[in-house]
Design an enzyme around this catalytic site. Structure first.
Site, PDB file in Angstrom:
ATOM      1  N   THR A 128       0.826  -1.212   0.000  1.00  0.00           N
ATOM      2  CA  THR A 128       0.000   0.000   0.000  1.00  0.00           C
ATOM      3  C   THR A 128       0.857   1.258   0.000  1.00  0.00           C
ATOM      4  OG1 THR A 128      -1.512   1.264   1.410  1.00  0.00           O
ATOM      5  CG2 THR A 128      -0.085  -0.276   2.535  1.00  0.00           C
ATOM      6  N   ASP A 129       0.280   2.363  -0.453  1.00  0.00           N
ATOM      7  CA  ASP A 129       0.986   3.652  -0.391  1.00  0.00           C
ATOM      8  C   ASP A 129       1.026   4.192   1.037  1.00  0.00           C
ATOM      9  OD1 ASP A 129      -1.705   4.346  -0.118  1.00  0.00           O
ATOM     10  OD2 ASP A 129      -1.703   5.841  -1.710  1.00  0.00           O
ATOM     11  N   GLU A 130       0.245   3.583   1.946  1.00  0.00           N
ATOM     12  CA  GLU A 130       0.208   4.112   3.324  1.00  0.00           C
ATOM     13  C   GLU A 130       1.539   3.940   4.042  1.00  0.00           C
ATOM     14  OE1 GLU A 130      -3.211   3.435   5.694  1.00  0.00           O
ATOM     15  OE2 GLU A 130      -4.552   3.365   3.969  1.00  0.00           O
ATOM     16  N   TYR A 153      -1.854  -0.474  11.102  1.00  0.00           N
ATOM     17  CA  TYR A 153      -1.974  -1.165   9.800  1.00  0.00           C
ATOM     18  C   TYR A 153      -0.778  -0.839   8.905  1.00  0.00           C
ATOM     19  CZ  TYR A 153      -3.227  -1.657   4.876  1.00  0.00           C
ATOM     20  OH  TYR A 153      -3.192  -1.946   3.534  1.00  0.00           O
ATOM     21  N   LYS A 157       2.271  -3.172   7.433  1.00  0.00           N
ATOM     22  CA  LYS A 157       2.533  -3.363   6.000  1.00  0.00           C
ATOM     23  C   LYS A 157       3.965  -2.935   5.669  1.00  0.00           C
ATOM     24  CE  LYS A 157       0.144  -4.545   3.069  1.00  0.00           C
ATOM     25  NZ  LYS A 157      -0.212  -5.890   2.511  1.00  0.00           N
TER      26      LYS A 157
HETATM   27  P1  NAD Z   1      -9.461  -7.573   2.447  1.00  0.00           P
HETATM   28  O1  NAD Z   1      -9.427  -7.254   3.895  1.00  0.00           O
HETATM   29  O2  NAD Z   1     -10.693  -7.323   1.673  1.00  0.00           O
HETATM   30  O3  NAD Z   1      -9.105  -9.124   2.242  1.00  0.00           O
HETATM   31  C1  NAD Z   1      -8.055  -9.753   2.916  1.00  0.00           C
HETATM   32  C2  NAD Z   1      -8.135 -11.251   2.656  1.00  0.00           C
HETATM   33  O4  NAD Z   1      -7.024 -11.880   3.323  1.00  0.00           O
HETATM   34  C3  NAD Z   1      -9.411 -11.911   3.188  1.00  0.00           C
HETATM   35  O5  NAD Z   1      -9.939 -12.807   2.233  1.00  0.00           O
HETATM   36  C4  NAD Z   1      -8.927 -12.652   4.429  1.00  0.00           C
HETATM   37  O6  NAD Z   1      -9.694 -13.823   4.721  1.00  0.00           O
HETATM   38  C5  NAD Z   1      -7.508 -13.010   4.042  1.00  0.00           C
HETATM   39  N1  NAD Z   1      -6.653 -13.216   5.235  1.00  0.00           N
HETATM   40  C6  NAD Z   1      -6.550 -12.379   6.302  1.00  0.00           C
HETATM   41  N2  NAD Z   1      -5.726 -12.930   7.225  1.00  0.00           N
HETATM   42  C7  NAD Z   1      -5.304 -14.109   6.712  1.00  0.00           C
HETATM   43  C8  NAD Z   1      -4.425 -15.124   7.176  1.00  0.00           C
HETATM   44  N3  NAD Z   1      -3.834 -15.049   8.391  1.00  0.00           N
HETATM   45  N4  NAD Z   1      -4.194 -16.214   6.386  1.00  0.00           N
HETATM   46  C9  NAD Z   1      -4.794 -16.304   5.173  1.00  0.00           C
HETATM   47  N5  NAD Z   1      -5.645 -15.392   4.700  1.00  0.00           N
HETATM   48  C10 NAD Z   1      -5.889 -14.305   5.446  1.00  0.00           C
HETATM   49  O7  NAD Z   1      -8.208  -6.802   1.807  1.00  0.00           O
HETATM   50  P2  NAD Z   1      -8.073  -6.104   0.383  1.00  0.00           P
HETATM   51  O8  NAD Z   1      -8.641  -4.747   0.457  1.00  0.00           O
HETATM   52  O9  NAD Z   1      -8.508  -7.057  -0.655  1.00  0.00           O
HETATM   53  O10 NAD Z   1      -6.493  -5.933   0.319  1.00  0.00           O
HETATM   54  C11 NAD Z   1      -5.656  -6.955  -0.244  1.00  0.00           C
HETATM   55  C12 NAD Z   1      -4.199  -6.523  -0.127  1.00  0.00           C
HETATM   56  O11 NAD Z   1      -4.005  -5.311  -0.851  1.00  0.00           O
HETATM   57  C13 NAD Z   1      -3.739  -6.239   1.299  1.00  0.00           C
HETATM   58  O12 NAD Z   1      -2.441  -6.745   1.447  1.00  0.00           O
HETATM   59  C14 NAD Z   1      -3.760  -4.728   1.420  1.00  0.00           C
HETATM   60  O13 NAD Z   1      -2.809  -4.278   2.336  1.00  0.00           O
HETATM   61  C15 NAD Z   1      -3.410  -4.331   0.000  1.00  0.00           C
HETATM   62  N6  NAD Z   1      -3.934  -3.021  -0.436  1.00  0.00           N
HETATM   63  C16 NAD Z   1      -5.249  -2.721  -0.292  1.00  0.00           C
HETATM   64  C17 NAD Z   1      -5.742  -1.514  -0.756  1.00  0.00           C
HETATM   65  C18 NAD Z   1      -7.201  -1.138  -0.630  1.00  0.00           C
HETATM   66  O14 NAD Z   1      -7.555   0.007  -0.933  1.00  0.00           O
HETATM   67  N7  NAD Z   1      -8.077  -2.037  -0.230  1.00  0.00           N
HETATM   68  C19 NAD Z   1      -4.875  -0.602  -1.370  1.00  0.00           C
HETATM   69  C20 NAD Z   1      -3.519  -0.947  -1.500  1.00  0.00           C
HETATM   70  C21 NAD Z   1      -3.063  -2.166  -1.033  1.00  0.00           C
HETATM   71  O1  TDX Z   2     -16.511   6.146   7.965  1.00  0.00           O
HETATM   72  C1  TDX Z   2     -15.492   6.643   7.452  1.00  0.00           C
HETATM   73  N1  TDX Z   2     -15.395   8.003   7.350  1.00  0.00           N
HETATM   74  C2  TDX Z   2     -14.313   8.638   6.817  1.00  0.00           C
HETATM   75  O2  TDX Z   2     -14.268   9.865   6.739  1.00  0.00           O
HETATM   76  C3  TDX Z   2     -14.410   5.831   6.951  1.00  0.00           C
HETATM   77  C4  TDX Z   2     -14.466   4.329   7.050  1.00  0.00           C
HETATM   78  C5  TDX Z   2     -13.326   6.485   6.409  1.00  0.00           C
HETATM   79  N2  TDX Z   2     -13.260   7.832   6.354  1.00  0.00           N
HETATM   80  C6  TDX Z   2     -12.063   8.474   5.754  1.00  0.00           C
HETATM   81  C7  TDX Z   2     -10.741   8.007   6.295  1.00  0.00           C
HETATM   82  C8  TDX Z   2      -9.829   8.097   5.094  1.00  0.00           C
HETATM   83  O3  TDX Z   2      -9.304   9.418   4.983  1.00  0.00           O
HETATM   84  O4  TDX Z   2     -12.079   8.115   4.371  1.00  0.00           O
HETATM   85  C9  TDX Z   2     -10.747   7.837   3.908  1.00  0.00           C
HETATM   86  C10 TDX Z   2     -10.692   6.415   3.385  1.00  0.00           C
HETATM   87  O5  TDX Z   2     -10.826   5.554   4.503  1.00  0.00           O
HETATM   88  P1  TDX Z   2     -10.743   3.950   4.381  1.00  0.00           P
HETATM   89  O6  TDX Z   2     -11.748   3.507   3.381  1.00  0.00           O
HETATM   90  O7  TDX Z   2     -10.776   3.382   5.757  1.00  0.00           O
HETATM   91  O8  TDX Z   2      -9.324   3.771   3.680  1.00  0.00           O
HETATM   92  P2  TDX Z   2      -7.835   4.193   4.122  1.00  0.00           P
HETATM   93  O9  TDX Z   2      -7.725   4.398   5.582  1.00  0.00           O
HETATM   94  O10 TDX Z   2      -7.425   5.347   3.251  1.00  0.00           O
HETATM   95  O11 TDX Z   2      -7.030   2.859   3.703  1.00  0.00           O
HETATM   96  C11 TDX Z   2      -7.374   2.152   2.485  1.00  0.00           C
HETATM   97  O12 TDX Z   2      -6.490   2.447   1.456  1.00  0.00           O
HETATM   98  C12 TDX Z   2      -5.191   1.938   1.536  1.00  0.00           C
HETATM   99  C13 TDX Z   2      -7.425   0.640   2.709  1.00  0.00           C
HETATM  100  O13 TDX Z   2      -8.293   0.352   3.779  1.00  0.00           O
HETATM  101  C14 TDX Z   2      -6.056   0.082   2.953  1.00  0.00           C
HETATM  102  O14 TDX Z   2      -6.114  -1.336   3.055  1.00  0.00           O
HETATM  103  C15 TDX Z   2      -5.181   0.458   1.825  1.00  0.00           C
HETATM  104  O15 TDX Z   2      -3.881   0.020   2.072  1.00  0.00           O
END
Ligand code: NAD
Ligand code: TDX
Length: 347
Positions: A128-130, A153, A157
C-alpha cells in the site's frame, strides 16, 4: 504456470481471480485464504468447478499449514494479497495486524525459500501507499520516498515490505512489490469509505465523515490495480518496487457528495435529502492528510495505465452495490459466519 494467491477471497484478491482465472486456462490458480470476516467465498462463485481453480482454507500464521499447501501445490508464482487491511480496526485492536501482516508474511517467505532454494519462483507482494505516511498539500509518493507509516496497519505493512526486500537481498529470493493507492469497486467489504457510504445512503443512515472531510486519497478502480499486478508479475523487473495509482485525488467530503448525487440519480431519491445525512464525527487518530502516487515508473516500463475514470468507476460501483444487496446482507449477518463454518469448517 502454477500460481498461488493468498487472500483471494477478499476484495482485491477476488477481483484478481475473477478477472484472471477465466482469461488464463493455461495457468492454474490456488486460492489460499483463512476466510476471516473480510472474506466472502460467494465472491468467487463463478470460479467453482473450473479446472484451473482450487480453494484451500488455511491460515498464514500457521507455518506448518503453509508448508503443507506448498508441498502439495508447489507453486511457481505466489501473489500475496492476504492481510488485515482496515486502518480503523488496526487502531481498535492491532494484534491480528501484527500476526497476519508481519508473521504471516514471514511464514510465506520461509515457505518460498524452502520451495525455491536456488532462486527459482517469484513472490509478488501486494502493498500500500500508506507505508510512505502522509503528504502535505504538494508532492507525490515515488518508489524512493522514505517509509513513514502512521497507523498500526501501515506500520505492519511497512514491516512486511521490509521483510520481503530483506529476503530478496539476503537469500536471493525473487521478489517484486507493488505499493498501490486506495482501491474501490465491486466486492469491497462495507467498512471502507465508499461501500460504507453507499450502504448508509441506501439505508438513510448518517454518513460519518472524519474531521472536516478534507483528507485526500488517490482512488483507483480495483480492476486497474489487478491489471497492474498482473503486468508486474509478467514484465516487471525482479527485486523492484512499482507504485500504482489512479491520478485521481479526491477530498473525502467530495467523494461522499458525489456518491449522494449518483445514488440520487440511480434510485430516484432527492439529492438534498441524501446530503443532509452527512455527519461530521471525531477524526481518526493519526489520520494521514493526503496520499498521491507518482505512477510514472510502471507507466513507462510496463505500459500500464488506468482504464477507468473516477466518474465511470464510481457509477459502476454504486450500480454493483444496488444489484448485489444480497451479497452485502450476507457479509453482515451472523448467518454468513454460520454458512462459512458449515461449508468450510473442515477445510
Ligand atoms: P481484504 O481485507 O478485503 O481481504 C483480505 C483477505 O485476506 C481476506 O480474504 C482474508 O480472509 C484473508 N486473510 C486475512 N488474514 C489471513 C491469514 N492469516 N491467512 C490467510 N488469509 C488471510 O483486503 P483487500 O482490500 O482485498 O487488500 C488486499 C491486499 O491489498 C492487502 O495486502 C492490502 O494491504 C493491500 N492493499 C489494499 C488496498 C485497498 O484500498 N483495499 C490498497 C492498497 C493495497
Ligand atoms: O466512515 C469513514 N469516514 C471517513 O471519513 C471511513 C471508514 C473512512 N473515512 C475516511 C478516512 C480516510 O481518509 O475516508 C478515507 C478512506 O478511509 P478507508 O476507506 O478506511 O481507507 P484508508 O484508511 O485510506 O485505507 C485504504 O487504502 C489503503 C485501505 O483500507 C487500505 O487497506 C489500503 O492500504
Amino acid at each position: 504456470m502454477k500460481i498461488l494467491v493468498t487472500g483471494g477471497a477478499g476484495f482485491i484478491g477476488a477481483n484478481f481471480l475473477n478477472l484472471l482465472v477465466p482469461r488464463h486456462p493455461e495457468h492454474s490458480f490456488v486460492n489460499f485464504d483463512a476466510l476471516t470476516y473480510a472474506a466472502n467465498p460467494r465472491s468467487l462463485a463463478e470460479l467453482e468447478g473450473r479446472k484451473n481453480y482450487t480453494f484451500v482454507r488455511a491460515d498464514l500464521v500457521d507455518f506448518e499449514a503453509v508448508r503443507a499447501v506448498f508441498a502439495q501445490h508447489r507453486p511457481e508464482v505466489v501473489v500475496h494479497f492476504a492481510a488485515e487491511s482496515h486502518v480503523d480496526r488496526s487502531i481498535a485492536g492491532p494484534r491480528p495486524f501484527l500476526r497476519t501482516n508481519v508473521e504471516g508474511t514471514f511464514n510465506l517467505l520461509e515457505a518460498c525459500r524452502e520451495l525455491w532454494p536456488s532462486g527459482e519462483g517469484l513472490l509478488h507482494h501486494v502493498s500500500t501507499d500508506e507505508v510512505y505516511g502522509s503528504l502535505g498539500p504538494a508532492g507525490l509518493f515515488s518508489e524512493e520516498t522514505k517509509y513513514d507509516p502512521s497507523s498500526p496497519y501501515s506500520a505492519s505493512k511497512a514491516a512486511s515490505d521490509h521483510l520481503v526486500r530483506a529476503w530478496g537481498r539476503t537469500f536471493g529470493l525473487p521478489i517484486k512489490i507493488t505499493n498501490c493507492s486506495n482501491n474501490y469497486g465491486p466486492l469491497q467489504f462495507p467498512e471502507k469509505l465508499i461501500p460504507l457510504m453507499i450502504q448508509n445512503l441506501l439505508e438513510r443512515k448518517p454518513l460519518p465523515v472524519y474531521g472536516k472531510g478534507e483528507n485526500v486519497r488517490d482512488w483507483l478502480f480495483v480492476g486497474d490495480h489487478c491489471e497492474a499486478i498482473w503486468a508486474v508479475v509478467h514484465k516487471g523487473r525482479v527485486g523492484q518496487t512499482y507504485n500504482v495509482g489512479g491520478r485521481s485525488e479526491q477530498r473525502n467530503l467530495d467523494v461522499v457528495k458525489r456518491l449522494c448525487a449518483i445514488v440520487a440519480e440511480e434510485t430516484g431519491a432527492r439529492e438534498a435529502e441524501l446530503l443532509d445525512l452527512v455527519t461530521y464525527v471525531k477524526d481518526r487518530p493519526g489520520h494521514d492528510e493526503r496520499y498521491a502516487i507518482d505512477a510514472r515508473k510502471i507507466e513507462r516500463e510496463l505500459g500500464w495505465k488506468p482504464q477507468e475514470t473516477f466518474a465511470t468507476g464510481l457509477r459502476r460501483t454504486v450500480r454493483w452495490y444496488l444489484d448485489h444487496q444480497d451479497w452485502v446482507a450476507s457479509v453482515r449477518t451472523g448467518e454468513y459466519r454460520r454458512w462459512i463454518e458449515q461449508n468450510y469448517g473442515g477445510r
